[in-house]
Scaffold this active site. Structure first.
Site, PDB file in Angstrom:
ATOM      1  N   GLU A  56      -2.865   7.067   7.877  1.00 38.56           N
ATOM      2  CA  GLU A  56      -3.416   8.158   7.087  1.00 38.56           C
ATOM      3  C   GLU A  56      -4.316   9.026   7.969  1.00 38.56           C
ATOM      4  OE1 GLU A  56      -3.837   6.340   2.584  1.00 38.56           O
ATOM      5  OE2 GLU A  56      -5.587   6.368   3.887  1.00 38.56           O
ATOM      6  N   ARG A  60      -6.844  -7.512  -9.061  1.00 41.02           N
ATOM      7  CA  ARG A  60      -7.498  -8.806  -9.280  1.00 41.02           C
ATOM      8  C   ARG A  60      -8.922  -8.574  -9.762  1.00 41.02           C
ATOM      9  NH1 ARG A  60     -10.873  -9.308  -4.749  1.00 41.02           N
ATOM     10  NH2 ARG A  60     -10.232  -8.015  -2.975  1.00 41.02           N
ATOM     11  N   HIS A 113     -15.876  -1.930   7.521  1.00 39.99           N
ATOM     12  CA  HIS A 113     -14.980  -1.753   6.383  1.00 39.99           C
ATOM     13  C   HIS A 113     -15.175  -2.808   5.295  1.00 39.99           C
ATOM     14  CE1 HIS A 113     -13.017   1.241   8.848  1.00 39.99           C
ATOM     15  NE2 HIS A 113     -12.704   0.339   9.758  1.00 39.99           N
ATOM     16  N   LYS A 173       0.809  -1.208   0.000  1.00 33.78           N
ATOM     17  CA  LYS A 173       0.000   0.000   0.000  1.00 33.78           C
ATOM     18  C   LYS A 173       0.848   1.267   0.000  1.00 33.78           C
ATOM     19  CE  LYS A 173      -3.654  -2.418  -0.079  1.00 33.78           C
ATOM     20  NZ  LYS A 173      -4.454  -2.710   1.101  1.00 33.78           N
TER      21      LYS A 173
END
Length: 243
Positions: free
Chosen positions: A133, A225, A168, A49
Site C-alpha cells: 500500500e 475476533r 505497529h 487482507k
C-alpha cells in the site's frame, strides 16, 4: 480426548491467533460444536487482507492505493513503487499484529525490506505472501467496534483511537476518539457497519481505519475476533458484552 467425550457444545477461541483461524472455526462446525465468533467463511475472508480490501471497495468504503492481489516477486514491488512513489508499506497478506510489515522510503531499501517482510510473514503465519500500500504519513488510527447477529443486523459500539503505537503495536487506546470531526465520526461508523453487513458479519469484531492529515479516512483491515481492547468499549458504554 475429544470435545464429544467431554460434552462440549461450544468453544470460545479467546483473542489469540487461534481466533482468526478459519480452519479451526470450520473444524468446530464439522464436529457439531459452536464456534463463538464469525462464520468460518467470514473469518477466511477477513483474514485475507487482499480479499477484505476488495470487499471494502464493493461496499463503497475508501481504501489506501495498493495492490489488488498478493505480490509474488520483488519486480512487482518495484513496479508499484515506480507507479505510486515512496513511501510504501509491505504488509502480510494473511496476518496482522505488525508482523510482516515494513515501511520503505527509498528505492535502495526496497529489496532488503521485501525480503525481511516476506520472512517475517512466513515465520508468523506460515505464508509469506505480501501486499503493498501507499504509506500514509503520521495518520490517526481509528477502530470501530461492531456487533452482528445471525439475522443480518449489525450495530457499532463507537470508536477507539489507537494512534499511540510502538513498532505497529497498540500501546494506548482512547475512547471515544478526541477532537474527531463529528461528520468524520459518523462516516467511520457507517462504513464499518456497511462493510460488516456486506459479509454477513456475526459476533464481535473491529473495523480499522487510517485518517490522514486532510481528514480523509481509509479502511485497512477487520479483526474478526474479540480484541483485548474491547474492554475499553465496555467502559464507555457501561455494558459488559459476553460472547
Amino acid at each position: 480426548m475429544s470435545e464429544t467425550d467431554n460434552n462440549v457444545d461450544a468453544i470460545h477461541p479467546g483473542y489469540g491467533f487461534l481466533s482468526e483461524r478459519s480452519d479451526f472455526a470450520q473444524a468446530c462446525a464439522d464436529a457439531g460444536v459452536m464456534f463463538i465468533g464469525p462464520s468460518p467463511e467470514t473469518v477466511r475472508k477477513m483474514g485475507d487482507k487482499v480479499e477484505a480490501r476488495s470487499l471494502a471497495i464493493g461496499a463503497g468504503v475508501p481504501v489506501v492505493p495498493g495492490t489488488d492481489c498478493p505480490i509474488s516477486s520483488l519486480r512487482e514491488a518495484q513496479v508499484f513503487a515506480e507507479t505510486y512513489g515512496f513511501p510504501i508499506i509491505f504488509k502480510a497478506a494473511y496476518g496482522g499484529g505488525g508482523r510482516g510489515m515494513r515501511v520503505v522510503r527509498e528505492y535502495e531499501e526496497l529489496e532488503e525490506n521485501y525480503q525481511r517482510a516476506y520472512s517475517e510473514a512466513l515465520t508468523a503465519f506460515g505464508n509469506g505472501a505480501l501486499f503493498i500500500e501507499k504509506f500514509i504519513e503520521k495518520p490517526r488510527h481509528i477502530e470501530v467496534q461492531i456487533l452482528g447477529d445471525k439475522y443480518g443486523n449489525v450495530i457499532h459500539l463507537y470508536e477507539r483511537d489507537c494512534s499511540i503505537q510502538r513498532r505497529h503495536q497498540k500501546v494506548v487506546e482512547i475512547a471515544p476518539a478526541v477532537q474527531l470531526d463529528p461528520h468524520l465520526r459518523d462516516r467511520l461508523h457507517a462504513d464499518a457497519v456497511n462493510l460488516a453487513k456486506q459479509v454477513g458479519y456475526e459476533n464481535a469484531g473491529t473495523v480499522e481505519f487510517l485518517v490522514d492529515k486532510h481528514g480523509k479516512h481509509y479502511f485497512i483491515e477487520v479483526n474478526s475476533r474479540l480484541q483485548v481492547e474491547h474492554t475499553v468499549t465496555e467502559e464507555i458504554t457501561e455494558q459488559m458484552y459476553c460472547f
